[in-house]
Design a protein around this motif. Structure first.
Motif, PDB file in Angstrom:
ATOM      1  N   ARG A 115       1.024  -1.453   0.095  1.00 40.90           N
ATOM      2  CA  ARG A 115      -0.253   0.125   0.271  1.00 40.90           C
ATOM      3  C   ARG A 115       1.282   0.961   0.060  1.00 40.90           C
ATOM      4  O   ARG A 115       0.417   1.914  -0.992  1.00 40.90           O
ATOM      5  N   ALA A 116       2.044   1.283   0.851  1.00 40.66           N
ATOM      6  CA  ALA A 116       2.777   2.285   1.374  1.00 40.66           C
ATOM      7  C   ALA A 116       3.572   3.026  -0.555  1.00 40.66           C
ATOM      8  O   ALA A 116       4.318   3.778  -0.477  1.00 40.66           O
ATOM      9  N   ARG A 117       3.399   1.989  -0.815  1.00 43.27           N
ATOM     10  CA  ARG A 117       4.583   1.685  -1.979  1.00 43.27           C
ATOM     11  C   ARG A 117       4.055   2.776  -3.445  1.00 43.27           C
ATOM     12  O   ARG A 117       4.746   2.505  -4.617  1.00 43.27           O
ATOM     13  N   VAL A 118       2.671   3.048  -3.403  1.00 43.51           N
ATOM     14  CA  VAL A 118       1.703   3.514  -4.424  1.00 43.51           C
ATOM     15  C   VAL A 118       2.378   4.923  -4.330  1.00 43.51           C
ATOM     16  O   VAL A 118       1.761   5.587  -3.881  1.00 43.51           O
ATOM     17  N   PRO A 119       2.585   5.378  -6.045  1.00 46.33           N
ATOM     18  CA  PRO A 119       2.522   6.717  -5.910  1.00 46.33           C
ATOM     19  C   PRO A 119       1.897   7.691  -5.827  1.00 46.33           C
ATOM     20  O   PRO A 119       0.490   7.586  -5.569  1.00 46.33           O
ATOM     21  N   ALA A 120       2.157   8.815  -4.745  1.00 46.84           N
ATOM     22  CA  ALA A 120       0.928   9.694  -4.957  1.00 46.84           C
ATOM     23  C   ALA A 120       0.475  10.360  -6.436  1.00 46.84           C
ATOM     24  O   ALA A 120      -0.765  10.893  -6.435  1.00 46.84           O
ATOM     25  N   ASN A 121       0.891  10.140  -7.743  1.00 41.87           N
ATOM     26  CA  ASN A 121       0.076  10.764  -8.408  1.00 41.87           C
ATOM     27  C   ASN A 121      -0.681   9.727  -9.242  1.00 41.87           C
ATOM     28  O   ASN A 121      -0.627   9.353 -10.228  1.00 41.87           O
ATOM     29  N   LYS A 122      -0.052   8.365  -8.872  1.00 41.42           N
ATOM     30  CA  LYS A 122      -0.826   6.874  -8.928  1.00 41.42           C
ATOM     31  C   LYS A 122      -2.256   6.725  -8.281  1.00 41.42           C
ATOM     32  O   LYS A 122      -2.984   6.920  -7.818  1.00 41.42           O
ATOM     33  N   LEU A 123      -3.398   6.063  -9.063  1.00 42.56           N
ATOM     34  CA  LEU A 123      -4.689   5.984  -8.291  1.00 42.56           C
ATOM     35  C   LEU A 123      -4.494   3.896  -7.991  1.00 42.56           C
ATOM     36  O   LEU A 123      -4.093   2.958  -8.953  1.00 42.56           O
ATOM     37  N   GLY A 124      -4.391   3.627  -6.581  1.00 41.80           N
ATOM     38  CA  GLY A 124      -3.956   2.475  -5.912  1.00 41.80           C
ATOM     39  C   GLY A 124      -4.876   1.623  -5.741  1.00 41.80           C
ATOM     40  O   GLY A 124      -6.419   1.656  -5.721  1.00 41.80           O
ATOM     41  N   ILE A 125      -5.400   0.520  -6.628  1.00 38.35           N
ATOM     42  CA  ILE A 125      -6.769  -0.563  -6.553  1.00 38.35           C
ATOM     43  C   ILE A 125      -6.133  -1.485  -5.558  1.00 38.35           C
ATOM     44  O   ILE A 125      -5.187  -2.756  -5.643  1.00 38.35           O
ATOM     45  N   GLU A 126      -6.195  -1.835  -4.647  1.00 36.02           N
ATOM     46  CA  GLU A 126      -5.837  -2.586  -3.855  1.00 36.02           C
ATOM     47  C   GLU A 126      -6.725  -3.930  -3.843  1.00 36.02           C
ATOM     48  O   GLU A 126      -7.727  -4.229  -3.334  1.00 36.02           O
ATOM     49  N   ILE A 127      -6.272  -5.850  -4.346  1.00 34.24           N
ATOM     50  CA  ILE A 127      -6.105  -6.745  -3.944  1.00 34.24           C
ATOM     51  C   ILE A 127      -6.052  -7.647  -3.323  1.00 34.24           C
ATOM     52  O   ILE A 127      -3.814  -7.710  -3.607  1.00 34.24           O
ATOM     53  N   GLU A 128      -5.967  -8.648  -2.723  1.00 35.51           N
ATOM     54  CA  GLU A 128      -5.670  -9.601  -2.086  1.00 35.51           C
ATOM     55  C   GLU A 128      -4.951 -10.842  -2.763  1.00 35.51           C
ATOM     56  O   GLU A 128      -5.690 -11.008  -4.091  1.00 35.51           O
ATOM     57  N   ALA A 129      -3.429 -10.882  -2.622  1.00 37.36           N
ATOM     58  CA  ALA A 129      -3.001 -12.082  -3.105  1.00 37.36           C
ATOM     59  C   ALA A 129      -3.794 -12.797  -3.342  1.00 37.36           C
ATOM     60  O   ALA A 129      -4.058 -14.267  -4.078  1.00 37.36           O
ATOM     61  N   ALA A 130      -4.484 -13.538  -2.097  1.00 41.54           N
ATOM     62  CA  ALA A 130      -4.601 -14.646  -1.730  1.00 41.54           C
ATOM     63  C   ALA A 130      -6.918 -14.487  -3.301  1.00 41.54           C
ATOM     64  O   ALA A 130      -6.741 -16.165  -3.325  1.00 41.54           O
ATOM     65  N   LEU A 131      -6.701 -13.932  -3.820  1.00 40.89           N
ATOM     66  CA  LEU A 131      -7.780 -13.722  -4.605  1.00 40.89           C
ATOM     67  C   LEU A 131      -7.445 -13.982  -6.043  1.00 40.89           C
ATOM     68  O   LEU A 131      -6.725 -12.695  -5.692  1.00 40.89           O
ATOM     69  N   ALA A 132      -6.500 -14.593  -6.502  1.00 36.30           N
ATOM     70  CA  ALA A 132      -5.536 -15.183  -7.225  1.00 36.30           C
ATOM     71  C   ALA A 132      -5.840 -14.404  -8.699  1.00 36.30           C
ATOM     72  O   ALA A 132      -4.726 -13.783  -9.235  1.00 36.30           O
ATOM     73  N   PHE A 133      -7.256 -14.576  -9.074  1.00 38.10           N
ATOM     74  CA  PHE A 133      -7.291 -14.275 -10.670  1.00 38.10           C
ATOM     75  C   PHE A 133      -8.302 -12.885 -10.392  1.00 38.10           C
ATOM     76  O   PHE A 133      -8.832 -12.716  -9.535  1.00 38.10           O
ATOM     77  N   GLY A 134      -7.460 -12.128 -10.931  1.00 34.62           N
ATOM     78  CA  GLY A 134      -8.017 -10.171 -11.691  1.00 34.62           C
ATOM     79  C   GLY A 134      -7.567  -9.894 -10.822  1.00 34.62           C
ATOM     80  O   GLY A 134      -7.451  -9.018 -10.101  1.00 34.62           O
ATOM     81  N   THR A 135      -5.688  -9.878 -10.156  1.00 34.76           N
ATOM     82  CA  THR A 135      -5.033  -9.662  -9.175  1.00 34.76           C
ATOM     83  C   THR A 135      -4.667  -8.217  -9.934  1.00 34.76           C
ATOM     84  O   THR A 135      -3.577  -7.132  -9.935  1.00 34.76           O
ATOM     85  N   GLY A 136      -4.402  -8.079 -11.251  1.00 34.63           N
ATOM     86  CA  GLY A 136      -3.796  -7.041 -12.203  1.00 34.63           C
ATOM     87  C   GLY A 136      -2.402  -7.831 -12.387  1.00 34.63           C
ATOM     88  O   GLY A 136      -2.122  -7.573 -13.610  1.00 34.63           O
ATOM     89  N   HIS A 137      -1.870  -8.956 -11.998  1.00 35.53           N
ATOM     90  CA  HIS A 137      -0.986  -9.516 -12.686  1.00 35.53           C
ATOM     91  C   HIS A 137      -1.161 -10.268 -14.016  1.00 35.53           C
ATOM     92  O   HIS A 137       0.280 -10.782 -14.818  1.00 35.53           O
ATOM     93  N   HIS A 138      -2.271 -10.299 -14.596  1.00 42.33           N
ATOM     94  CA  HIS A 138      -2.499 -11.202 -16.014  1.00 42.33           C
ATOM     95  C   HIS A 138      -2.368 -10.535 -16.938  1.00 42.33           C
ATOM     96  O   HIS A 138      -2.866  -8.669 -15.888  1.00 42.33           O
ATOM     97  N   GLY A 139      -1.872 -10.750 -18.038  1.00 43.24           N
ATOM     98  CA  GLY A 139      -1.756  -9.738 -19.548  1.00 43.24           C
ATOM     99  C   GLY A 139      -3.133  -9.281 -20.204  1.00 43.24           C
ATOM    100  O   GLY A 139      -3.526  -8.303 -20.169  1.00 43.24           O
ATOM    101  N   THR A 140      -4.191  -9.889 -19.794  1.00 42.32           N
ATOM    102  CA  THR A 140      -5.356  -9.427 -20.133  1.00 42.32           C
ATOM    103  C   THR A 140      -6.438  -8.341 -19.468  1.00 42.32           C
ATOM    104  O   THR A 140      -6.132  -7.661 -19.406  1.00 42.32           O
ATOM    105  N   THR A 141      -5.820  -8.601 -17.828  1.00 40.46           N
ATOM    106  CA  THR A 141      -6.006  -7.583 -16.709  1.00 40.46           C
ATOM    107  C   THR A 141      -5.217  -6.408 -17.490  1.00 40.46           C
ATOM    108  O   THR A 141      -5.613  -4.816 -17.223  1.00 40.46           O
ATOM    109  N   ARG A 142      -4.319  -5.960 -17.045  1.00 45.07           N
ATOM    110  CA  ARG A 142      -3.289  -4.923 -17.699  1.00 45.07           C
ATOM    111  C   ARG A 142      -4.123  -4.861 -19.135  1.00 45.07           C
ATOM    112  O   ARG A 142      -3.559  -3.136 -18.912  1.00 45.07           O
ATOM    113  N   GLY A 143      -3.742  -5.476 -19.873  1.00 46.59           N
ATOM    114  CA  GLY A 143      -4.244  -5.131 -21.153  1.00 46.59           C
ATOM    115  C   GLY A 143      -5.728  -3.986 -20.973  1.00 46.59           C
ATOM    116  O   GLY A 143      -5.807  -2.775 -21.499  1.00 46.59           O
ATOM    117  N   CYS A 144      -6.530  -4.032 -20.340  1.00 51.07           N
ATOM    118  CA  CYS A 144      -7.729  -3.525 -19.460  1.00 51.07           C
ATOM    119  C   CYS A 144      -8.048  -1.994 -19.607  1.00 51.07           C
ATOM    120  O   CYS A 144      -8.381  -0.984 -19.560  1.00 51.07           O
TER     121      CYS A 144
END
Length: 298
Positions: A115-144
């Motif tokens: 949480r503390a690593r999100v730059p002030a000029n960015k919009l952080g979206i917090e998702i717990e790692a236990a919810l693996a699908f859709g954490t943003g690490h998949h190419g489809t989520t990042r593309g969207c």
């Protein structure tokens, strides 16, 4: 955080070039084990090859497994099965260690530990790692998210839909960027609950309405539409099947962001939507996956 230490399991891994053969192998293995004895997964990689992984509660008879696979896929595939043991570990802790913040334009998807690593000029979206699908690490989520960032630089949609919301990442991103209401739907009740919880975690609970719906059947679609921006990170076949319903729920000149399709699947999806009056505007390719931006004529 609750520990999720799992016992050691035994694993068999192999690859098959044909989807039909892969399904045949999965069916045969599924029929050969009682419930709880084995967990079987099959997924298509960007190259079109199918990877099959089988986890066993107890050490399997390797000769029998090779014979079963050989019946369906041939001796060459059977001889290339790799057997190993997956050691006990805390999977949530391991996931937290592996998942670093993912930037996508103005958005950064992260876990609570970052949480503390999100730059002030960015919009952080917090998702717990236990919810693996859709954490943003998949190419489809990042593309969207990248296409959403691109759209919002010149366009302020008022009626937004996240179809097949999963963990709610896209709905939360749109709500945060627009400071406006977003309708989020999913066929899976568990996903609806997760999206609802994540929206509140990200202080967008008053903006994101998460509902369970199949396609566009729920009354909320008619009440909240016609939509001028739809985000749908699903799969290629459902996206094609939804083209007609999607078009009926769009306002003139509406924008649609589609993903969840391998790059070679983009052409048929584009054709299905072009037939309904939507033209392609942008095409992102990330890690073998395609994300599309389309605009409705009018």
């Amino acid at each position: 955080m609750t520990s999720t230490l799992t016992p050691s399991t035994h694993r068999a891994s192999f690859a098959i070039g044909s989807e039909q053969t892969a399904k045949h192998v999965v069916d045969l293995l599924t029929e050969s084990f009682f419930e709880g004895q084995a967990a079987i997964s099959a997924f298509e990689g960007p190259s079109g090859r199918w990877d099959i992984i089988v986890h066993f509660a107890d050490a399997p008879d390797q000769t029998s497994i090779r014979e079963l696979v050989g019946l369906a896929a041939g001796d060459e595939v059977a001889q290339h099965i790799a057997f190993d043991t997956v050691e006990a570990r805390d999977w949530v802790k391991a996931a937290l260690e592996d998942l670093v913040p993912v930037p996508a334009g103005r958005f950064v998807v992260h876990g609570s530990h970052d949480r503390a690593r999100v730059p002030a000029n960015k919009l952080g979206i917090e998702i717990e790692a236990a919810l693996a699908f859709g954490t943003g690490h998949h190419g489809t989520t990042r593309g969207c998210l990248l296409l959403l960032d691109h759209v919002l630089k010149a366009y302020q949609p008022q009626r937004v839909l996240d179809l097949g919301t999963g963990t709610g990442v896209l709905a939360i991103a749109a709500a945060k960027a627009l400071h406006g209401a977003v309708l989020a739907s999913d066929i899976d009740p568990a996903s609806v609950r997760v999206a609802h919880d994540n929206a509140h975690l990200n202080e967008t609970g008053h903006l994101v309405q998460a509902i369970r719906a199949t396609g566009f059947a729920a009354p909320q679609f008619a009440q909240r539409g016609p939509f001028d921006l739809v985000l749908a990170n699903i799969l290629a076949n459902p996206l094609r099947q939804l083209a007609m319903s999607m078009a009926r729920h769009l306002a003139p000149s509406a924008l649609v962001i589609l993903s969840g399709l391998l790059t070679h699947q983009a052409g048929p999806v584009i054709a299905a939507y072009r037939a309904r009056g939507l033209v392609p505007v942008r095409h992102l390719r990330i890690e073998g996956w395609s994300s599309l931006l389309l605009r409705k004529a009018g």
